[in-house]
Design an enzyme around this catalytic site. Structure first.
Site, PDB file in Angstrom:
ATOM      1  N   CYS A 243      15.561  -8.991 -17.490  1.00 31.95           N
ATOM      2  CA  CYS A 243      14.958  -7.666 -17.407  1.00 31.95           C
ATOM      3  C   CYS A 243      14.856  -7.191 -15.966  1.00 31.95           C
ATOM      4  O   CYS A 243      15.187  -7.893 -15.018  1.00 31.95           O
ATOM      5  CB  CYS A 243      13.575  -7.700 -18.043  1.00 31.95           C
ATOM      6  SG  CYS A 243      12.421  -8.764 -17.147  1.00 31.95           S
TER       7      CYS A 243
ATOM      8  N   ALA B 164      12.857  -9.340 -13.624  1.00 30.62           N
ATOM      9  CA  ALA B 164      13.615 -10.521 -13.192  1.00 30.62           C
ATOM     10  C   ALA B 164      14.547 -10.158 -12.044  1.00 30.62           C
ATOM     11  O   ALA B 164      14.731 -10.939 -11.104  1.00 30.62           O
ATOM     12  CB  ALA B 164      14.403 -11.102 -14.363  1.00 30.62           C
TER      13      ALA B 164
ATOM     14  N   ARG C   5      14.504 -20.475  -9.495  1.00 31.63           N
ATOM     15  CA  ARG C   5      15.803 -19.890  -9.169  1.00 31.63           C
ATOM     16  C   ARG C   5      16.537 -20.633  -8.072  1.00 31.63           C
ATOM     17  O   ARG C   5      17.685 -20.408  -7.824  1.00 31.63           O
ATOM     18  CB  ARG C   5      15.621 -18.408  -8.778  1.00 31.63           C
ATOM     19  CG  ARG C   5      16.947 -17.726  -8.583  1.00 31.63           C
ATOM     20  CD  ARG C   5      16.891 -16.253  -8.802  1.00 31.63           C
ATOM     21  NE  ARG C   5      18.149 -15.660  -8.427  1.00 31.63           N
ATOM     22  CZ  ARG C   5      18.396 -15.115  -7.247  1.00 31.63           C
ATOM     23  NH1 ARG C   5      17.439 -15.057  -6.330  1.00 31.63           N
ATOM     24  NH2 ARG C   5      19.575 -14.614  -6.974  1.00 31.63           N
TER      25      ARG C   5
ATOM     26  N   HIS D  29      17.269  -4.827  -9.283  1.00 33.36           N
ATOM     27  CA  HIS D  29      17.890  -4.959  -7.958  1.00 33.36           C
ATOM     28  C   HIS D  29      17.775  -3.633  -7.217  1.00 33.36           C
ATOM     29  O   HIS D  29      17.416  -3.582  -6.042  1.00 33.36           O
ATOM     30  CB  HIS D  29      19.387  -5.288  -8.072  1.00 33.36           C
ATOM     31  CG  HIS D  29      19.695  -6.525  -8.860  1.00 33.36           C
ATOM     32  ND1 HIS D  29      20.847  -6.648  -9.593  1.00 33.36           N
ATOM     33  CD2 HIS D  29      19.016  -7.686  -9.024  1.00 33.36           C
ATOM     34  CE1 HIS D  29      20.864  -7.839 -10.172  1.00 33.36           C
ATOM     35  NE2 HIS D  29      19.763  -8.482  -9.848  1.00 33.36           N
TER      36      HIS D  29
END
Lengths: 454, 526
Positions: free
Chosen positions: B49, B52, B83, B181
């Site tokens: 999503c 994230a 991550r 992003h």
């Protein structure tokens, strides 16, 4: 490591740091994977489903399947009804499960989606099922979600025909497939006809046989969930995890239930076996007595290496209480006992145990986090940590050995195949504890003090 | 039946119609592929999503910022330490990467609003950690209940005299991580880059879109430093906010992950005049090409010479290992499915070992990542992408061009300056390209294409492995790495070789499945 954590403890009312819990839906997803040919479905945005599948896969090192309603901003404004309808159609069409288990997310809960009504409006083929439960992430924890999903299955499926089937319902707490396998082994040794819901053994510890099957042979069947309504008794193993579903079955089908602690350690396993014995009217077989005797043998042989050692235990409420019970039986001191899951019953139960074993200066806390636990440890050390992977930071920062037990364990292998419940589970945990402490003694001692025989 | 049809043949008509646009078999360089569109509900996608993408990918790796996840506990918990964006703190740099900070919203916060709790959480963060800066990332319910996190941030910024930046990255925004992003990129430009100064040196550069997974950024930095580059900021892997704040002084930006950081690269060009160069430090030949392109940009004899010297020395150091692993891996086929750049980047590394890519796909890329940036003007905006803010920046007073117009035009013909050609062009004819590959297609693809190795993520790793195909994670490198640069290539070769040669593959089938063990006995009947 964790260099920013100060020793001085300040009061926090809003900030959670390094949690010891996660949100409801991942627990619901885990429970749903314990039903045969079931597709867990996350009614929310894709990220939830992706995170939960990732987390379960990392813990079990096995595929954790689940689908999502893939909410976009539009669905969040206008409601997720059409997303769910499309999803259910596609899931039956492409992945061909027998049952879809929908759980909600904070997104669909906040906008107030009436999932029950959506399901009622669906055209579902005969022999196929869609069930749901509410799992708002802002209430409780993954443990709450696990219980709610089991209750969801019961609510939709369990039926009472008015005729007892004589079978015993067993609702295991939030434990590994290895534990569920062990519980079943014990039930079989006791010669009891039982139904266990959920049962992730054979699903999340599926073997490598050279081909992938989406729905491995394991999991509770729909028929058996239906039949749970005709059982005379439900044993809810894990008082803080399983009461919701046991109570749902009582409410719906009138099945009585007993809440027991997770059978971890000597006394809790004794209690479990005696309940089984009283249910079936059969004696406890020698095979189990033998295992108990072996555990006692080990405890009496090895006590010098763990007696009086201080341990911090963190994780899910029933698992932490189970481990606490075992370490008390071992003569260890459960100096700090915490869970991230809210609920004062946890603290009360832990304190009862402290009192019964007359250990003083031990602390128990629910709604706690690992940051606080670390601060406690900085103020007064322990000899050992027991819990999931996230404690490894504290272990490294403070140079304290750690035994991995509970959920989630993201950084080790094999744990999900092995039990912590029953006498055999206790033997395993005792071995893990002994190895951690004795390896440390070997590592730290002077050369002349290295003992060949211990 | 074509390979594509064999993969998606069993879909219902509606799903087939949709997915058909996302899967192509390459025949020439001018394919159009559907990308960055909604995943069909119920389809088991690998996508995540917006949160994230924003917190998990771009913001999380900035090490000396206290990032507070504003929401129920899950989102913060899942993005805690998972991550592999490595970071090191020191006496002057606090490292928050080890921590998970969350407002852990409860039901009353949802009902009555969470701003009060957020304000208190910021206060507690300041008291306990005294961080240089604070960031707030919101989760789904925050946007729905209307918490004004930007107002809370502005108020806290004044109150505590440090940067407090809010990101409205609710999970439901956009169609994948990609929206996150973009939102994170906007925040970096709006609030951070250009807020601190230092003098540039001769070869000052930034690295953009390198996340330091498994220590990749450190391996790249090692090589760049050997050549003599001055790395102002690696954004965001192992970055200090103070380095990012000075990023505008660089002469050139290198773009590693085009998908997740191209907005910053573009905006730096518009605002400060800095050009960007598409690089790829995954693979030996790709690393060498990137280093030579960089030298070409600066066009300095000394730099050319130093670049070639370092390349020669690095190659000499790894040659023997490269040859060894190549002998083990040559001719193996691979399918790749990763985020928004790696599926392209890793094809180069595979090629270094003589391996062949037969399928590649992106989880959350846009058409330009597949087809090249020339398609940008033709991408139609849909409702989902319109919901992600796109900001236009003005020329800053510090705007300056490193190259003359003439130099710029000449260079653009030689190196990928302010340009990315996309993945499809570099793939062979007959290979398959898939956007947003899902569970079902993964299963079918493995059966139809039979790759020797499937490079993907954790959610499908064990699906492939259970089916007998080696699978290695290219998100997390299966907890190994670095894979970038010269030394990384060797690590990669070692890991893949290990995966292929591990003896258990040969033991999967139980002997009694293939050998008869029950013996018949002839008995005389009396």
């Amino acid at each position: 490591m964790l260099n920013l954590t100060p020793k001085e403890i300040t009061e926090r009312s809003a900030l959670r740091i390094n949690p010891a819990k996660t949100c409801q839906p991942v627990g619901a997803m885990y429970a749903a994977l314990g039903v045969h040919r079931c597709m867990p479905h996350s009614h929310g945005s894709q990220g939830c489903c992706s995170y939960h599948r990732t987390y379960l896969t990392r813990h079990f090192k096995d595929p954790a399947i689940a689908s999502s309603s893939s909410f976009t901003e539009g669905a969040s404004v206008f409601g997720g009804g059409s997303n769910l309808k499309t999803a259910v159609k596609n899931i039956f069409d492409i992945y061909k499960p027998d049952i879809i288990a929908v759980h909600t997310t904070c997104l669909s809960e906040t906008i107030g989606d009436d999932v029950g009504a959506f399901i009622q409006d669906m055209d579902i083929e005969d022999g196929k099922y869609v069930v749901h439960c509410h799992t708002p992430s802002y209430v409780g924890s993954h443990i709450t979600g696990y219980g709610n999903m089991i209750a969801g299955f019961i609510k939709y499926l369990s039926k009472s025909t008015g005729k007892s089937n004589g079978r015993l319902n067993v609702i295991p707490g939030f434990v590994n497939p290895g534990d569920m396998r062990e519980l079943k082994r014990i039930l079989e040794l006791m010669n009891i006809n039982f139904i266990m819901l959920p049962d992730t053994s054979g699903v999340l510890d599926a073997p490598m046989l050279g081909s992938y099957v989406m729905y491995p042979p394991g999991g509770t069947t729909i028929e058996n969930i239906e039949a749970m309504g005709d059982s005379p008794l439900t044993l809810a193993l894990g008082e803080l995890t399983c009461e919701t579903p046991a109570n749902e079955l009582k409410r719906k089908c009138g099945v009585d239930y007993k809440c027991l602690p997770l059978p971890m350690g000597v006394e809790a396993t004794d209690q479990f076996l005696m309940e089984l014995s009283s249910f079936s009217g059969r004696e406890i077989p020698y095979a189990l007595e033998e295992e108990r005797g072996q555990l006692m043998d080990i405890l009496l042989d090895a006590y010098p290496y763990f007696h009086g050692r201080k341990v911090a235990i963190y994780g899910d409420p029933d698992t932490v209480l189970g481990i606490t019970s075992l370490v008390l039986e071992m003569g260890m001191i459960p100096k700090y006992v915490i869970t991230g899951t809210p609920g004062e019953a946890f603290t009360e139960k832990a304190e009862e145990m402290f009192a019964r074993y007359e250990v003083t200066d031990c602390k128990a806390k629910a709604s706690a986090d690992l940051f606080e636990l670390h601060q406690w440890i900085k103020n007064e050390r322990v000899d050992l940590l027991i819990g999931g992977s996230h404690g490894k930071q504290i272990a490294k920062a403070e140079d304290i050995p750690i035994v991995r037990a509970g959920f989630p364990i993201l950084d080790r292998y094999v744990h999900s195949y092995m039990p912590l419940v029953g006498y055999r589970g206790a033997i395993r945990l005792v071995e893990l504890i002994l190895n951690a402490l004795m390896d440390r003694q070997d590592r730290d001692c002077a050369d002349e003090d290295l003992e060949m025989v211990m | 039946m074509s390979k594509v049809d064999r993969i998606i043949d069993h879909y219902s008509a509606r799903v087939y119609k949709n997915r058909k646009l996302h899967i192509i078999e390459k025949t020439d360089d001018n394919h159009e592929i559907a990308a960055n569109t909604r995943t069909i509900p119920g389809i088991m996608t690998n996508r995540g999503c917006c949160y994230a993408g924003c917190k998990g990918v771009v913001i999380g790796p900035i090490k000396d910022v206290a990032v507070i996840t504003h929401g129920p506990i899950g989102c913060g918990f899942y993005s805690w330490g998972t991550r592999r964006n490595k970071a090191r703190g020191d006496e002057n740099t606090k490292n928050f990467v080890e921590y998970c900070l969350s407002t852990d919203m409860q039901e009353p916060d949802i009902v009555f609003g969470g701003e009060k709790k957020l304000r208190q959480a910021i206060k507690e963060v300041v008291e306990i950690f005294n961080p240089d800066a604070i960031m707030i990332c919101s989760t789904c319910p925050v946007g729905l209940i209307g918490d004004d996190i930007h107002a809370v941030a502005a108020e806290a910024e004044k109150l505590y005299g440090r940067k407090v930046i809010a990101f409205s990255c609710e999970g439901y925004k956009g169609v994948s991580q990609s929206g996150g992003h973009h939102i994170a990129n906007n925040g970096l430009i709006r609030h951070i880059i250009g807020t601190e100064e230092r003098a540039p040196t001769k070869y000052s550069i930034n690295m953009l879109g390198e996340y330091n997974i498994g220590g990749d950024a450190w391996e790249i930095e090692r090589i760049l430093k050997r050549i003599g580059y001055d790395l102002v900021a690696n954004i965001p892997g192992d970055a200090s906010i103070h380095d990012i704040a000075k990023a505008h002084i660089a002469h050139l930006n290198l773009v590693q992950c085009h998908r997740s950081i191209n907005y910053v690269a573009d905006m730096l060009k518009d605002k400060f005049g800095t050009s960007w160069l598409k690089v790829n430090f995954i693979g030996v030949s790709a690393t060498i090409k990137s280093l030579r392109d960089m030298a070409r940009f600066f066009d300095d004899p000394e730099l050319y010479a130093r670049t070639e010297q370092v390349i020669a020395e690095e190659l000499a150091a790894i040659q023997e290992d490269m040859e060894y692993y190549k002998s083990k891996l040559k001719g193996k086929t691979a399918a790749l499915f990763v985020g928004g750049s790696r599926s392209h980047h890793y094809q180069k590394l595979l090629k270094d070992f003589g391996m062949e890519t037969i399928m590649a796909g992106y989880e959350f890329a846009h058409r330009d990542d597949y087809e090249g940036r020339e398609v940008l003007p033709f991408i139609k905006e849909d409702a989902d992408s319109k919901n992600i803010e796109s900001i236009k920046v003005e020329k800053d007073e510090r705007y300056r061009l490193y190259l003359t117009e003439e130099q710029y035009e000449r260079l653009r013909k030689e190196i990928p300056l302010d340009y990315y050609a996309g993945m499809i062009r570099e793939m062979e004819k007959g290979t398959i390209i898939v956007d947003d590959l899902n569970h079902y297609e993964t299963e079918e693809m493995l059966k139809v294409l039979k790759p020797d190795i499937f490079f993907s993520g954790i959610k499908d790793k064990y699906i492939a492995q259970k089916a007998g195909t080696l699978s290695r994670q290219l998100h997390s490198y299966d907890y190994s790495g670095p894979y970038a640069g010269f030394n990384g290539a060797i690590n990669f070769g070692r890991d893949v070789t290990m995966g292929i040669t591990t003896p258990a593959w040969g033991l999967v089938k139980a002997p009694w499945k293939t050998q008869p063990i029950l013996k018949g006995q002839l008995q005389e009947v009396v």
